[in-house]
Design a protein around this motif. Structure first.
Motif, PDB file in Angstrom:
ATOM      1  N   LEU A 151       5.348  -7.420   8.151  1.00 23.83           N
ATOM      2  CA  LEU A 151       4.716  -6.222   7.720  1.00 23.83           C
ATOM      3  C   LEU A 151       5.709  -5.189   7.887  1.00 23.83           C
ATOM      4  N   LEU A 152       6.305  -4.493   6.821  1.00 25.36           N
ATOM      5  CA  LEU A 152       7.301  -3.401   6.675  1.00 25.36           C
ATOM      6  C   LEU A 152       6.517  -2.177   6.376  1.00 25.36           C
ATOM      7  N   ASN A 153       7.140  -1.210   7.187  1.00 25.70           N
ATOM      8  CA  ASN A 153       6.704   0.464   6.710  1.00 25.70           C
ATOM      9  C   ASN A 153       8.038   1.181   6.469  1.00 25.70           C
ATOM     10  N   ASN A 154       7.830   1.942   5.440  1.00 28.49           N
ATOM     11  CA  ASN A 154       8.976   3.067   4.960  1.00 28.49           C
ATOM     12  C   ASN A 154       8.383   4.321   5.035  1.00 28.49           C
ATOM     13  N   PHE A 155       8.410   5.021   6.156  1.00 29.59           N
ATOM     14  CA  PHE A 155       7.724   6.453   6.082  1.00 29.59           C
ATOM     15  C   PHE A 155       8.849   7.480   6.312  1.00 29.59           C
ATOM     16  N   PRO A 156       9.194   7.817   4.982  1.00 25.15           N
ATOM     17  CA  PRO A 156      10.398   8.858   5.102  1.00 25.15           C
ATOM     18  C   PRO A 156      10.296  10.162   5.810  1.00 25.15           C
ATOM     19  N   GLU A 157       8.946  10.836   6.025  1.00 21.34           N
ATOM     20  CA  GLU A 157       8.706  11.988   6.780  1.00 21.34           C
ATOM     21  C   GLU A 157       8.955  11.792   8.319  1.00 21.34           C
ATOM     22  N   ASN A 158       9.161  10.591   8.610  1.00 21.47           N
ATOM     23  CA  ASN A 158       9.588  10.350  10.073  1.00 21.47           C
ATOM     24  C   ASN A 158      10.862  10.885  10.519  1.00 21.47           C
ATOM     25  N   ALA A 159      11.596  10.952   9.569  1.00 23.16           N
ATOM     26  CA  ALA A 159      13.007  11.431   9.871  1.00 23.16           C
ATOM     27  C   ALA A 159      12.878  12.963  10.560  1.00 23.16           C
ATOM     28  N   ALA A 160      12.002  13.658   9.996  1.00 22.34           N
ATOM     29  CA  ALA A 160      11.962  15.194  10.442  1.00 22.34           C
ATOM     30  C   ALA A 160      11.301  15.232  11.794  1.00 22.34           C
ATOM     31  N   LYS A 161      10.558  14.084  12.138  1.00 19.03           N
ATOM     32  CA  LYS A 161       9.862  13.938  13.325  1.00 19.03           C
ATOM     33  C   LYS A 161      10.829  13.397  14.538  1.00 19.03           C
ATOM     34  N   HIS A 192       0.802  -1.265  -0.078  1.00 15.83           N
ATOM     35  CA  HIS A 192      -0.085  -0.094  -0.122  1.00 15.83           C
ATOM     36  C   HIS A 192       0.841   1.077  -0.115  1.00 15.83           C
ATOM     37  N   LYS A 193       0.411   2.125  -0.829  1.00 19.13           N
ATOM     38  CA  LYS A 193       1.178   3.499  -0.899  1.00 19.13           C
ATOM     39  C   LYS A 193       0.206   4.725  -0.525  1.00 19.13           C
ATOM     40  N   PHE A 194       0.944   5.181   0.693  1.00 19.32           N
ATOM     41  CA  PHE A 194       0.072   6.365   1.491  1.00 19.32           C
ATOM     42  C   PHE A 194       0.380   7.569   0.583  1.00 19.32           C
ATOM     43  N   SER A 195      -0.852   8.370   0.612  1.00 18.59           N
ATOM     44  CA  SER A 195      -0.594   9.718   0.220  1.00 18.59           C
ATOM     45  C   SER A 195       0.700  10.668   0.144  1.00 18.59           C
ATOM     46  N   THR A 196       1.207  10.321   1.485  1.00 22.74           N
ATOM     47  CA  THR A 196       2.384  11.019   1.937  1.00 22.74           C
ATOM     48  C   THR A 196       3.520  10.547   1.257  1.00 22.74           C
ATOM     49  N   MET A 211       3.850   0.746   2.842  1.00 20.89           N
ATOM     50  CA  MET A 211       3.818  -0.617   3.410  1.00 20.89           C
ATOM     51  C   MET A 211       3.679  -1.621   2.678  1.00 20.89           C
ATOM     52  N   ASP A 212       4.401  -2.923   3.138  1.00 24.48           N
ATOM     53  CA  ASP A 212       4.183  -4.074   2.391  1.00 24.48           C
ATOM     54  C   ASP A 212       4.371  -5.216   3.337  1.00 24.48           C
ATOM     55  N   ILE A 213       3.640  -6.122   2.941  1.00 26.39           N
ATOM     56  CA  ILE A 213       3.424  -7.422   3.692  1.00 26.39           C
ATOM     57  C   ILE A 213       3.798  -8.574   2.799  1.00 26.39           C
ATOM     58  N   ARG A 214       4.812  -9.437   3.159  1.00 25.99           N
ATOM     59  CA  ARG A 214       5.483 -10.413   2.499  1.00 25.99           C
ATOM     60  C   ARG A 214       5.350 -11.688   3.289  1.00 25.99           C
ATOM     61  N   SER A 215       4.924 -12.697   2.880  1.00 22.41           N
ATOM     62  CA  SER A 215       4.953 -14.001   3.544  1.00 22.41           C
ATOM     63  C   SER A 215       5.348 -15.397   2.691  1.00 22.41           C
ATOM     64  N   GLY A 216       5.645 -16.401   3.406  1.00 25.60           N
ATOM     65  CA  GLY A 216       5.882 -17.319   2.738  1.00 25.60           C
ATOM     66  C   GLY A 216       6.551 -18.626   3.473  1.00 25.60           C
ATOM     67  N   GLY A 217       7.314 -19.619   3.142  1.00 23.55           N
ATOM     68  CA  GLY A 217       7.673 -20.574   3.761  1.00 23.55           C
ATOM     69  C   GLY A 217       8.654 -21.594   2.988  1.00 23.55           C
ATOM     70  N   ALA A 218       9.520 -21.958   3.974  1.00 19.95           N
ATOM     71  CA  ALA A 218      10.640 -22.916   3.326  1.00 19.95           C
ATOM     72  C   ALA A 218      10.308 -24.196   4.151  1.00 19.95           C
ATOM     73  N   ILE A 242      28.642  -4.150  -9.694  1.00 26.04           N
ATOM     74  CA  ILE A 242      27.847  -2.879  -9.169  1.00 26.04           C
ATOM     75  C   ILE A 242      26.737  -3.360  -8.379  1.00 26.04           C
ATOM     76  N   LEU A 243      26.708  -3.095  -7.255  1.00 21.75           N
ATOM     77  CA  LEU A 243      25.465  -2.967  -6.272  1.00 21.75           C
ATOM     78  C   LEU A 243      24.529  -1.737  -6.199  1.00 21.75           C
ATOM     79  N   THR A 244      23.293  -1.991  -6.541  1.00 19.31           N
ATOM     80  CA  THR A 244      22.378  -0.831  -6.485  1.00 19.31           C
ATOM     81  C   THR A 244      21.479  -0.932  -5.484  1.00 19.31           C
ATOM     82  N   ILE A 245      21.236   0.266  -4.635  1.00 19.22           N
ATOM     83  CA  ILE A 245      20.046  -0.037  -3.541  1.00 19.22           C
ATOM     84  C   ILE A 245      19.873   1.507  -3.443  1.00 19.22           C
ATOM     85  N   THR A 246      18.847   1.765  -4.341  1.00 16.58           N
ATOM     86  CA  THR A 246      18.287   3.147  -4.417  1.00 16.58           C
ATOM     87  C   THR A 246      16.622   3.047  -4.448  1.00 16.58           C
ATOM     88  N   ARG A 247      15.942   4.492  -4.418  1.00 14.25           N
ATOM     89  CA  ARG A 247      14.627   4.359  -4.672  1.00 14.25           C
ATOM     90  C   ARG A 247      14.243   4.775  -5.991  1.00 14.25           C
TER      91      ARG A 247
END
Length: 337
Positions: A70-80, A44-48, A52-59, A209-214
Motif C-alpha cells: 500500500l503506497l501513499n503519495n501526499f505532496p502537501e506533506n513537504a510543507a509540513k 484512490h485520489k484524495f481531494s487534496t 493511494m494505491d494498493i498493488r498485489s500479486g505473486g511470482a 530517454i528515461l521519463t519519471i514525471t507526474r
C-alpha cells in the motif's frame, strides 16, 4: 509465528542495486513463462491531490512469493515536514502462506522502479548508446539513473531536464555524482552531467530517454526523436498520466511490463483509447525479450519504448532478497504475531 520487520534505514543498508536488478529480471522472465500474476490495482485520489494505491500479486515456481503493498503519495506533506512518499509492503511464502516480512515500501519501490527502467533500456536501446536524457529530477530519478548506469556502463553523457521546476535540474547536476556514490555506491566519475532547458533539443541529442514525471500531457513529441532512440517511460502509472506523444506508438516497437495493465493505467493508456494499440497488438512484454522468446530491437533505426507501470511482485522479490540478507547480517527486528 515470527516475522521480520525492516525499516527504511535497514533496507538502505541491505539492498544493493545489482542484486535488485537481478531479482527484477528473474521476475520478468518468470512472467514470460506464465508463473506471475498481477491482481487488480486499487487506487484512490484524495481531494487534496494526494494518491493511494494498493498493488498485489505473486511470482510462483522458483521465486515462490506473493503479497501486497500500500503506497501513499501526499505532496502537501513537504510543507509540513512530513514524508511525501510512504508505504508498507507485506510478503508471504507461496508454499506455506506464512508471512516472511513486513517493511517500508517506499525505498523498495524506488529501487525496483529504477531497476525496471534500466532493464528496459539495456534490452532495447542500441548497444552503442552513449547519451542519456533523464526527464524529471524528483525523488525517484536517482534510482532510474543509478540503475541505468549499472546496466549500461558505456553511457558517457547524461542530460537532466525538469519541466515542472527548471532550476531543479541545475541543482541536481551539482550533487548527483556524490549522491550516486554515497546513496547507491555507484561510481559515475567518468560521466558528464549537464542540465538541459530545451526539451526538443535535448531529445534530439539523446540515444536513451528515461521519463519519471507526474505529467498528464505529452512532454516529448514524435517528430523530435532521432532514429534508434529508446524511451523507458516510468511516470505514467495511473489513469490520465502521460509523458510522451501517443503518435510515437504507431511506428515504435513497444514493450510493456504487463500489456493489459499498461493499456489500462500506463503510458499506453491514451494510445489504447485512441485505437493506436491494444494489449493484443503491443509488440511484446519485456520478460519475453529477456527470455529470448521475442526480439526487442531489430534494427539500429528502430524507435523502442518500454512502458513500466510496476508489478507488485517486483517489490516482493526485492523484499525476499532483503529478508534473506537481513537474516544473514542480523539486521532488522524479528517479531512474533
Amino acid at each position: 509465528m515470527k516475522i521480520k520487520v525492516l525499516s527504511r534505514a535497514n533496507l538502505i543498508n541491505i539492498l544493493e542495486m545489482p542484486e535488485v536488478i537481478k531479482g527484477v529480471e528473474s521476475v520478468y522472465k518468470t512472467k514470460a513463462q506464465g508463473n506471475v500474476v498481477a491482481w487488480p490495482l486499487v487506487e484512490h485520489k484524495f481531494s487534496t491531490g494526494a494518491l493511494m494505491d494498493i498493488r498485489s500479486g505473486g511470482a510462483f515456481g522458483e521465486v515462490g512469493i506473493h503479497g501486497a503493498k500500500l503506497l501513499n503519495n501526499f505532496p502537501e506533506n513537504a510543507a509540513k515536514g512530513l514524508p511525501v512518499f510512504t508505504g508498507v509492503l507485506m510478503a508471504f511464502d507461496s508454499e506455506t502462506g506464512l508471512p516472511i516480512g513486513v517493511m517500508d515500501a517506499s525505498y523498495i519501490t524506488s529501487m525496483r522502479t529504477g531497476a525496471a527502467a534500466a532493464i528496459g533500456a539495456a534490452a532495447l536501446a542500441r548497444p552503442d548508446s552513449e547519451s542519456l536524457l533523464l526527464v524529471g529530477a524528483g525523488l525517484q530519478s536517482i534510482y532510474l539513473l543509478g540503475a541505468t548506469l549499472v546496466k549500461m556502463p558505456g553511457l558517457k553523457k547524461v542530460r537532466v531536464i525538469d519541466t515542472f521546476a527548471q532550476d531543479n535540474a541545475d541543482r541536481y547536476i551539482t550533487t548527483i555524482q556524490e549522491r550516486l556514490k554515497n546513496e547507491l555506491g555507484i561510481d559515475a566519475s567518468e560521466v558528464v552531467f549537464e542540465a538541459a532547458h530545451d526539451m526538443k533539443e535535448a531529445v534530439e541529442q539523446s540515444d536513451v530517454i528515461l521519463t519519471i514525471t507526474r505529467s498528464t500531457s505529452p512532454l516529448i513529441m514524435k517528430d523530435w526523436l532521432k532514429p534508434g532512440t529508446h524511451l523507458s517511460c516510468i511516470g505514467a502509472d495511473m489513469v490520465g498520466k502521460e509523458e510522451i506523444d501517443p503518435e510515437i506508438f504507431r511506428t515504435a516497437r513497444c514493450f510493456a511490463d504487463d500489456a493489459k495493465q499498461c493499456c489500462t493505467v500506463g503510458e499506453m493508456e491514451i494510445p489504447a483509447k485512441m485505437g493506436i494499440l491494444s494489449p493484443e497488438t503491443v509488440t511484446g512484454e519485456i520478460g519475453e525479450v529477456l527470455a529470448g522468446m521475442k526480439p526487442g530491437r531489430v534494427s539500429d533505426e528502430d524507435i523502442t519504448v518500454f512502458d513500466a507501470t510496476g508489478l507488485a511482485v517486483l517489490d516482493l522479490v526485492t523484499a525476499k532478497t532483503a529478508v534473506r540478507t537481513a537474516e544473514e547480517k542480523g539486521l532488522g527486528t524479528t517479531v512474533e504475531i
